[in-house]
Design an enzyme around this catalytic site. Structure first.
Site, PDB file in Angstrom:
ATOM      1  N   ALA A  63       0.864  -1.174   0.000  1.00 59.50           N
ATOM      2  CA  ALA A  63       0.000   0.000   0.000  1.00 59.50           C
ATOM      3  C   ALA A  63       0.902   1.226   0.000  1.00 59.50           C
ATOM      4  O   ALA A  63       2.084   1.137   0.359  1.00 59.50           O
ATOM      5  CB  ALA A  63      -0.865  -0.025   1.253  1.00 59.50           C
ATOM      6  N   GLY A 102       0.323  -4.983   0.665  1.00 57.85           N
ATOM      7  CA  GLY A 102      -0.834  -4.921  -0.236  1.00 57.85           C
ATOM      8  C   GLY A 102      -0.518  -5.545  -1.587  1.00 57.85           C
ATOM      9  O   GLY A 102      -1.397  -6.109  -2.241  1.00 57.85           O
ATOM     10  N   GLU A 105      -0.947  -9.053  -1.242  1.00 56.21           N
ATOM     11  CA  GLU A 105      -2.389  -9.327  -1.127  1.00 56.21           C
ATOM     12  C   GLU A 105      -3.061  -9.317  -2.498  1.00 56.21           C
ATOM     13  O   GLU A 105      -3.960 -10.111  -2.760  1.00 56.21           O
ATOM     14  CB  GLU A 105      -3.039  -8.305  -0.205  1.00 56.21           C
ATOM     15  CG  GLU A 105      -2.524  -8.422   1.218  1.00 56.21           C
ATOM     16  CD  GLU A 105      -3.374  -7.667   2.207  1.00 56.21           C
ATOM     17  OE1 GLU A 105      -4.334  -8.250   2.700  1.00 56.21           O
ATOM     18  OE2 GLU A 105      -3.074  -6.488   2.474  1.00 56.21           O
ATOM     19  N   GLU A 125       3.684  -6.001   6.941  1.00 58.46           N
ATOM     20  CA  GLU A 125       2.912  -4.953   7.627  1.00 58.46           C
ATOM     21  C   GLU A 125       3.222  -4.888   9.123  1.00 58.46           C
ATOM     22  O   GLU A 125       3.198  -3.811   9.718  1.00 58.46           O
ATOM     23  CB  GLU A 125       1.408  -5.188   7.434  1.00 58.46           C
ATOM     24  CG  GLU A 125       0.882  -4.826   6.062  1.00 58.46           C
ATOM     25  CD  GLU A 125       1.034  -5.942   5.049  1.00 58.46           C
ATOM     26  OE1 GLU A 125       1.825  -6.889   5.291  1.00 58.46           O
ATOM     27  OE2 GLU A 125       0.372  -5.870   4.008  1.00 58.46           O
TER      28      GLU A 125
HETATM   29  C1  TC6 Z   1       0.625  -2.389   3.350  1.00 62.47           C
HETATM   30  O1  TC6 Z   1       0.773  -2.776   2.230  1.00 62.47           O
HETATM   31  C2  TC6 Z   1      -0.632  -2.415   4.072  1.00 62.47           C
HETATM   32  C3  TC6 Z   1      -1.714  -2.954   3.503  1.00 62.47           C
HETATM   33  C4  TC6 Z   1      -2.977  -2.872   4.181  1.00 62.47           C
HETATM   34  C5  TC6 Z   1      -4.074  -2.812   3.149  1.00 62.47           C
HETATM   35  C6  TC6 Z   1      -5.352  -2.207   3.639  1.00 62.47           C
HETATM   36  N1  TC6 Z   1       4.670   3.415   0.143  1.00 62.47           N
HETATM   37  O2  TC6 Z   1      13.358   1.440   0.458  1.00 62.47           O
HETATM   38  P1  TC6 Z   1      13.800   2.232  -0.725  1.00 62.47           P
HETATM   39  C7  TC6 Z   1       9.477   4.723  -1.118  1.00 62.47           C
HETATM   40  S1  TC6 Z   1       1.852  -1.675   4.185  1.00 62.47           S
HETATM   41  C8  TC6 Z   1       5.177   4.609  -0.165  1.00 62.47           C
HETATM   42  O3  TC6 Z   1      14.851   3.232  -0.522  1.00 62.47           O
HETATM   43  P2  TC6 Z   1      14.861  -0.148  -1.965  1.00 62.47           P
HETATM   44  C9  TC6 Z   1      10.553   5.015  -0.099  1.00 62.47           C
HETATM   45  O4  TC6 Z   1      10.086   5.899   0.892  1.00 62.47           O
HETATM   46  C10 TC6 Z   1       3.221  -1.643   3.085  1.00 62.47           C
HETATM   47  N2  TC6 Z   1       6.475   4.818  -0.459  1.00 62.47           N
HETATM   48  O5  TC6 Z   1      14.192   1.287  -1.962  1.00 62.47           O
HETATM   49  C11 TC6 Z   1      11.634   5.615  -0.963  1.00 62.47           C
HETATM   50  O6  TC6 Z   1      11.273   6.963  -1.215  1.00 62.47           O
HETATM   51  P3  TC6 Z   1      12.404   8.095  -1.348  1.00 62.47           P
HETATM   52  C12 TC6 Z   1       3.860  -2.941   3.011  1.00 62.47           C
HETATM   53  C13 TC6 Z   1       7.281   3.769  -0.434  1.00 62.47           C
HETATM   54  O7  TC6 Z   1      15.051  -0.520  -3.364  1.00 62.47           O
HETATM   55  C14 TC6 Z   1      11.508   4.859  -2.275  1.00 62.47           C
HETATM   56  O8  TC6 Z   1      10.193   4.301  -2.261  1.00 62.47           O
HETATM   57  N3  TC6 Z   1       5.068  -2.825   2.238  1.00 62.47           N
HETATM   58  C15 TC6 Z   1       6.814   2.482  -0.125  1.00 62.47           C
HETATM   59  O9  TC6 Z   1      16.007  -0.178  -1.014  1.00 62.47           O
HETATM   60  C16 TC6 Z   1      12.519   3.765  -2.447  1.00 62.47           C
HETATM   61  O10 TC6 Z   1      12.484   2.926  -1.301  1.00 62.47           O
HETATM   62  C17 TC6 Z   1       6.231  -2.578   2.827  1.00 62.47           C
HETATM   63  O11 TC6 Z   1       6.333  -2.457   4.018  1.00 62.47           O
HETATM   64  C18 TC6 Z   1       5.442   2.329   0.182  1.00 62.47           C
HETATM   65  N4  TC6 Z   1       4.919   1.128   0.477  1.00 62.47           N
HETATM   66  O12 TC6 Z   1      13.766  -1.120  -1.311  1.00 62.47           O
HETATM   67  C19 TC6 Z   1       7.392  -2.472   1.900  1.00 62.47           C
HETATM   68  N5  TC6 Z   1       7.850   1.619  -0.177  1.00 62.47           N
HETATM   69  O13 TC6 Z   1      13.289   7.636  -2.461  1.00 62.47           O
HETATM   70  C20 TC6 Z   1       8.086  -1.194   2.124  1.00 62.47           C
HETATM   71  C21 TC6 Z   1       8.932   2.338  -0.533  1.00 62.47           C
HETATM   72  O14 TC6 Z   1      11.628   9.328  -1.585  1.00 62.47           O
HETATM   73  N6  TC6 Z   1       9.180  -0.986   1.199  1.00 62.47           N
HETATM   74  N7  TC6 Z   1       8.599   3.632  -0.693  1.00 62.47           N
HETATM   75  O15 TC6 Z   1      13.091   8.094  -0.017  1.00 62.47           O
HETATM   76  C22 TC6 Z   1      10.341  -1.640   1.233  1.00 62.47           C
HETATM   77  O16 TC6 Z   1      10.565  -2.547   2.010  1.00 62.47           O
HETATM   78  C23 TC6 Z   1      11.414  -1.209   0.268  1.00 62.47           C
HETATM   79  O17 TC6 Z   1      11.084   0.099  -0.142  1.00 62.47           O
HETATM   80  C24 TC6 Z   1      11.588  -2.079  -0.997  1.00 62.47           C
HETATM   81  C25 TC6 Z   1      12.579  -1.391  -1.970  1.00 62.47           C
HETATM   82  C26 TC6 Z   1      12.114  -3.449  -0.561  1.00 62.47           C
HETATM   83  C27 TC6 Z   1      10.272  -2.252  -1.712  1.00 62.47           C
END
Ligand code: TC6
Length: 677
Positions: A63, A102, A105, A125
């Protein structure tokens, strides 16, 4: 505005493609696009099956976290997922990169999943204080069973495609470079297969034993956190309730977490960690980094050894220097043992110890550092020693080499000034044990060059550290804030509190240990003047009696041979005697007073650090305390906690009540209701 989602027809297969950099987060535009694409596929008689895939580096990574806490916009993820799930035409998720949260999901709601070998899938999450709230907790166990589902949702680590295929999460692992073509071919193969496999139609058997075992095994790491228990409860519900009731249960739990303070804190940390990597006046795009192929480390003690291991593990060659052969042998021996222990526990590959140690060159000569691109000294914390060393390094190191000090307190500018290249000098303050702790304070000297900073920040990411830039001041960010806490804790002892009471307030708060447990671990004798007749503090009195902490089996606490602590009658006597001599009246101290006098001053110091420009932003201070000192993640760091859990007004009132000099910026922020910057 153009949609981030486009559609391509391949005869009877509709391919729905999201292109929303950087990580294809499922923001409103992407959800709307998916909604449109799936309804198009459902309603077009020429289409028999659909494929959902993403452009760029990854499948949907979750998400869009930036939307959390804001009014909802566009189609909800739940609605999109329900439509996908009930489609009479099969939908195939074509996964590369990281299908997380998400995103995972969405994949679970598809009827089939194919993935490239390098893809990973997971529901992280829980790390954001949440649970997979679009049916993930109900769908996942129906595919992988209760045991594997709990591991995935309550710990949140992703699994690779191969493992996902083994547990039934992926139907086919396809070619690394032919994802789209293979997914379309797969879609044609299954297009006419009936009935369409829907996860919601499956059931999963309860497994109370797996639940209990998991709680027993992971109880400690989950302590204080709300989200793991909620995730587990939802998986249990999936095994006990019909699908739709399970969804309702999941929703209630999700809303509770989303509205609580813990998730807000954990989401804050997610962005804070990424923000910390940015330097206000250094543009990584236009800054040429210095190549770092070989690192020199001076000192093979606990710190030098730990520092070296970070680079070796990342495949970077290290030359390590000691003064005596036996110390060098001891140091490299400890490194090897640490690697072997990790391999024995299965944390690293069996050949990893050999590989890492093969990159190490031990030596007794500083001259061997001449070909290093970065040299880090981890020697005795003494300005004269450091100055002498940097003078020598200046003569030995090649032009352009970065010279770094691992000092935890000393003035990096003063160290840099002894060289003819202060622009190449920087502080790299690792935290002990340096191969484990994720924090790195990068100390920016007055003259440190921008490309040196950018290089060190990039290198930190490579060795899996979270780097925070700090300015030159005594103790930088972390240790500087530790100091007022320690001073107050000592005063509280004098006024009638016990070490146990003070430490318990800190551990109940969620810290791994309190000030006196920390003193015992580090050594009560650290910084002691070594004159037993000179007793000017409780610490002196303890040190004079040989109560030097854990290593002596006695300090503020008594320790058994396994280093288990018990309250010490003798230490309490010593404290009592010292207090009696100073004629201070003994009084009852409340736990609240301990919070106000040990934690609020840290916030005050943090505000001063920001005022002086020694940290770039309040969230950097939070990252330092969470990553370096074990501040509870679910409280978001001291600055976040003060602003969002306690309230700055209350913090200022508390500080004033106890006669602290309150930082101007803290007062202003409290009065105006603005955020600390
Ligand atoms: C969920 O899904 C809940 C669901 C409930 C449904 C109702 N959103 O980490 P990096 C940005 S909860 C917005 O440096 P990498 C990040 O801030 C979510 N932005 O890259 C950064 O921005 P900046 C569950 C996001 O290659 C840029 O993207 N998902 C999101 O080292 C690059 O990120 C997670 O918890 C996001 N979801 O790693 C996964 N994700 O450049 C969270 C990233 O402006 N993400 N950004 O600073 C990660 O674990 C890692 O970003 C990665 C990529 C493994 C996808």
């Amino acid at each position: 505005m153009t949609s981030p989602v486009r559609f391509e027809r391949h005869d009877d297969v509709l391919v729905i493609i999201s292109d929303s950099p950087p990580v294809n987060a499922l923001g409103a535009g992407v959800r709307d696009g998916l909604n449109e694409g799936v309804s198009m596929g459902i309603n077009d008689p020429a289409i028999k099956a659909m494929v959902i895939r993403c452009d760029g580096k990854t499948f949907f990574a979750g998400a869009d976290i930036t939307e959390f806490g804001k009014p909802p916009k566009g189609a909800s993820l739940q609605d999109v997922i329900v439509m996908m799930d009930s489609s009479e035409k099969p939908i195939v998720a074509a996964i590369h990169g990281t299908a997380l949260g998400g995103g995972c999901e969405v994949a679970l709601a598809c009827h089939y999943r194919v993935a490239v070998p390098s893809a990973v899938m997971g529901l992280p999450e829980v790390k954001l204080g949440l649970l997979p709230g679009a049916g993930g907790t109900q769908r996942l166990p129906r595919i992988v069973g209760v045991k594997a589902a709990i591991e995935m949702v309550a710990i949140g680590d992703p699994i690779p495609a191969k493992k996902a295929a083994e547990v039934g999460l992926v139907d086919r692992v396809v070619g690394e470079d032919s994802l789209e073509a293979d997914a379309i071919a797969f879609a044609r193969e299954i297009a006419d297969k009936k009935p369409i496999p829907r996860v919601r139609d499956k059931t999963v058997a309860p497994d109370p034993q797996a639940v209990e075992e998991f709680k027993k095994k992971h109880g400690r790491r989950m302590r204080g956190f709300d989200a793991p228990a909620a995730n587990i409860a939802c998986v249990v519900a999936a095994s006990e309730l019909p699908f739709d009731e399970g969804l309702k249960f999941e929703r209630t739990e999700f809303v509770k977490l989303m509205e609580g303070t813990q998730s807000a804190a954990q989401r804050h940390l997610f962005f804070a960690e990424r923000q910390a990597a940015k330097i206000d006046d250094v543009d990584p795009k236009t800054t040429q980094l210095r190549p770092i192929n070989k690192v020199g480390v001076i000192g093979a003690g606990t710190m030098g050894g730990g520092i070296s291991m970070n680079f070796l593990s990342a495949g970077i060659a290290v030359t390590i220097v000691e003064m005596q052969q036996d110390a060098l042998d001891r140091g490299t021996g400890v490194m090897r043992k640490n690697y072997e222990a990790s391999a024995a526990k299965g944390r690293i590959k069996p050949d990893a110890p050999e590989k890492a140690m093969g990159l190490l060159t031990p030596t007794l000569s500083l001259d061997d550092l001449a070909d290093c691109d970065l040299i880090i000294e981890a020697v005795y914390e003494n300005m004269d020693v450091k100055k002498e060393l940097f003078t020598k390094l200046d003569a030995i190191a090649k032009p352009g080499a970065i010279l770094a000090s691992n000092t935890s307190y000393l003035n990096v500018d003063e160290i840099a000034a002894v060289t003819k290249r202060p622009e190449d000098v920087v502080g790299m303050h690792f935290f002990s044990p340096a191969n484990v702790m994720r924090l790195l304070e990068v100390v920016r000297g007055e003259k440190t060059a921008k490309d040196v900073l950018a290089t060190v920040m990039a290198l930190a990411k490579k060795i899996k550290k979270v780097a925070v830039v700090a300015g030159v001041c005594h103790g930088f960010i972390g240790n500087r804030m530790l100091s007022p806490r320690q001073i107050e804790a000592n005063k509280l002892l004098m006024e009638g509190a016990t070490p146990q009471q003070i430490d318990k307030v800190h551990t109940d708060f969620g810290m791994p240990m309190g000030p006196f447990q920390m003193a015992d671990l580090a050594g009560v004798d650290i910084g002691w003047h070594r004159d037993p007749s000179r007793i000017e503090s409780i610490r002196d009195a303890l040190a004079a009696e040989g109560r030097w902490g854990q290593k002596k089996g006695a300090g503020y606490y008594d320790y058994d041979e396994k280093r288990n602590a018990t309250p010490s009658p003798r230490a309490l006597e010593i404290i009592e005697e010292f207090r009696a001599k100073s004629n201070l009246p003994k009084r009852e101290i409340t736990d609240q007073e301990i919070v106000e006098r040990t934690l609020y001053p840290m916030v005050n110091e943090g505000a001063l650090i920001l005022e002086e420009g020694k940290a770039q932003r309040a969230s950097d201070v939070d990252v330092v305390w969470i990553m370096g000192y074990g501040w509870p993640v679910y409280r978001g760091g001291p600055m976040f906690w003060a602003q969002n859990e306690v309230g700055l007004k209350k913090v200022v009132e508390g500080l004033e009540k106890h006669k602290f000099k309150v930082a101007e910026s803290l007062k202003t922020a409290a009065e105006s209701g603005s955020a600390l910057k």
